[in-house]
Design a protein around this motif. Structure first.
Motif, PDB file in Angstrom:
ATOM      1  N   GLY A 172       0.790  -1.239   0.000  1.00 27.04           N
ATOM      2  CA  GLY A 172       0.000   0.000   0.000  1.00 27.04           C
ATOM      3  C   GLY A 172       0.813   1.275   0.000  1.00 27.04           C
ATOM      4  N   ILE A 173       1.987   1.222   0.592  1.00 27.67           N
ATOM      5  CA  ILE A 173       2.634   2.503   0.908  1.00 27.67           C
ATOM      6  C   ILE A 173       3.211   3.237  -0.306  1.00 27.67           C
ATOM      7  CG2 ILE A 173       4.897   1.466   1.531  1.00 27.67           C
ATOM      8  CD1 ILE A 173       4.569   3.836   3.800  1.00 27.67           C
ATOM      9  N   ALA A 176       0.630   4.887  -2.607  1.00 24.06           N
ATOM     10  CA  ALA A 176      -0.084   6.011  -1.981  1.00 24.06           C
ATOM     11  C   ALA A 176       0.820   7.233  -1.839  1.00 24.06           C
ATOM     12  CB  ALA A 176      -0.603   5.582  -0.607  1.00 24.06           C
ATOM     13  N   LEU A 317      -2.483   7.512   4.197  1.00 24.14           N
ATOM     14  CA  LEU A 317      -2.663   6.078   3.949  1.00 24.14           C
ATOM     15  C   LEU A 317      -4.108   5.657   4.236  1.00 24.14           C
ATOM     16  CD1 LEU A 317       0.702   4.686   5.419  1.00 24.14           C
ATOM     17  CD2 LEU A 317       0.057   4.809   3.006  1.00 24.14           C
ATOM     18  N   SER A 321      -4.544   4.197   0.748  1.00 22.71           N
ATOM     19  CA  SER A 321      -3.846   2.914   0.632  1.00 22.71           C
ATOM     20  C   SER A 321      -4.851   1.791   0.347  1.00 22.71           C
ATOM     21  CB  SER A 321      -3.081   2.644   1.927  1.00 22.71           C
ATOM     22  OG  SER A 321      -2.488   1.387   1.850  1.00 22.71           O
TER      23      SER A 321
END
Ligand code: PLP
Length: 451
Positions: A172-173, A176, A317, A321
């Protein structure tokens, strides 16, 4: 009547309840042939990964279901091999030791710690089995917020966000945070989840040679043209047990105006004087901007991951995310385990220190016996053997002597660098460790790894 007809239609003629049904049609048949051939190729290449089935709790001593060496007279499920002493209550601790487990990431032995288990049961009772929802719709409970606050406090960061796994946190990071205007510089031996996370983002990608600061500097120079630079590295690398040169990485980051991201899955809870991780060990807690880590290894071992860092990043996030937005909330029992594990670590550094002492005992005894152990001061202790077959037969023979270790060879590690990876836990006794060294020495001599 309509129900019977509907069920029959679904099952197909002659299929009994619960019997597997093969999809019909040319495409399905073609797929099956292709899959079978691919599986055959994996077997043929000698890279098939089989899974041993454990019939007890995770711990320093195990009971394996079905086969394996180390049979004992303990009770347990039918067909199970009994490997005492175990934390499992149906085994008397006086039974002589059977198989000792040296291949889990249970670094602090908290996976079966009675207080961790009790905390999980209490959370289950009070907050239920699960949320049936993602966080932002109807899935955030007070325990999720409490755990995020505790994680941020543990790492001395502004805020934290929970994920179902660290794989998800890594997925996810990057997407994003980074845009095509930015750059990410990644160690070539970073974990697969970092590599996949970076693949998902649109930033400019640079791969530097493993822990090679000259190469990182060259890549940082090249990346000066981009708006933002993020250096991404594992804090500790799980195949080699080596620790990233974070001090040097942070110095370079400062020189070239870059941010530092570390994956602390093999560091959180036990590296550094208080177990805070690689940044604490190397004195750069105020220089690393973002930490991703797991709740599924040292911190109770259940599951879950997180990002901790600056509050606006965590806020972003929560908005952007994808693995966070589109996946279910962590189950309360899992949250309960991790929360209690962190309490135990924040109360005292005794467990982390005990693991460090045991790691030292194993590494120094094995080195004295004539083995080469990769890495330094890390509980991941790869016994370097070189030859893939040697690693495999020695691991098998170790199991015959009651020591459960795993051999790794190409493609998991480079060709010619096969090894047996030993992982030390705080709950191994000194006798367990000595027994392991003795078995290695015996097996090493037998197979020519030692003179
Ligand atoms: N990062 C590293 C370095 C790991 O070793 C692992 C797990 O093996 C992960 C990320 C993924 O962690 P999780 O099991 O929480 O998904």
């Amino acid at each position: 009547m309509w129900r019977v007809v509907a069920v029959r239609a679904l099952r197909g003629p002659g299929a009994g309840a619960g019997a597997p049904r093969a999809a019909s049609g040319a495409a399905a048949a073609q797929l099956r042939r292709r899959l079978e051939s691919e599986l055959e190729d994996i077997r043929g290449a000698g890279t098939w990964k089989s899974e041993r089935v454990i019939a007890s709790r995770q711990g320093p001593h195990l009971r394996l279901a079905g086969g394996g060496a180390g049979a004992c007279g303990g009770g347990g499920e039918e067909g199970a091999r009994c490997l005492p002493p175990v934390l499992c209550p149906d085994f008397p601790l006086s039974v002589p030791a059977g198989i000792i487990n040296f291949c889990a990431n249970n670094y602090l032995g908290l996976s079966s710690h009675p207080e961790v288990i009790r905390a999980a049961v209490e959370a289950l009772e009070k907050f239920g089995a699960g949320l049936s929802s993602v966080r932002f719709i109807c899935g955030t409970q007070s325990i999720h917020k409490d755990l995020e606050e505790k994680i941020a406090r543990f790492h001395q960061r502004e805020d934290a966000i929970l994920y179902a796994s660290c794989f998800d946190a890594n997925a996810g990071i990057f997407e994003a945070l980074l845009t095509p205007e930015d750059a990410v510089l990644s160690d070539e031996l970073n974990h697969a989840s970092i590599i996949d996370g970076i693949r998902l983002c649109k930033a400019n990608k640079y791969r530097y040679k493993h822990m090679d600061m000259q190469d990182l500097e060259a890549k940082l120079k090249e990346a000066q043209k981009h708006r933002l630079r993020l250096v991404a590295t594992d804090g500790a690398f799980s195949m080699d047990g080596d620790i990233a040169p974070l001090r040097e990485i942070c110095q370079l980051a400062q020189k070239y105006d870059a941010l530092v991201f570390i994956d602390e899955c093999h560091a959180t809870g036990f590296l550094g004087p208080n177990g805070r991780g690689t940044d604490e060990l190397l004195g750069v807690m105020d220089k690393v901007t973002i930490i991703n880590s797991t709740l599924g290894k040292a911190l109770g071992g259940a599951a879950g991951g997180y990002t901790t860092g600056p509050k606006p990043l965590i806020d972003l996030l929560r908005q952007r995310s994808r693995p966070y937005l589109f996946s279910n909330s962590l189950p309360p029992a899992v949250v309960g385990c991790a929360s209690k594990a962190l309490d135990l670590l924040m109360e005292s550094n005794a467990i982390a220190q005990s693991m460090a002492a045991k790691t030292q005992r194993f590494r120094s005894k094995m080195t004295a016996a004539g083995f080469t152990i990769s890495g330094k001061d890390h509980p991941i202790c790869p016994v370097m053997l070189g030859d893939a077959r040697l690693a495999s037969v020695m691991a098998e023979d170790m199991l015959n002597r009651g020591i459960y270790v795993i051999g790794f060879s190409y493609p998991v590690v480079p060709k010619g660098k096969a090894r047996i990876r030993v992982q030390i836990s705080a709950v191994h006794s000194d006798e367990d460790i000595d027994h392991c060294v003795e078995a290695f020495t015996e097996v090493g001599r037998k197979h020519g790894a030692l003179p």
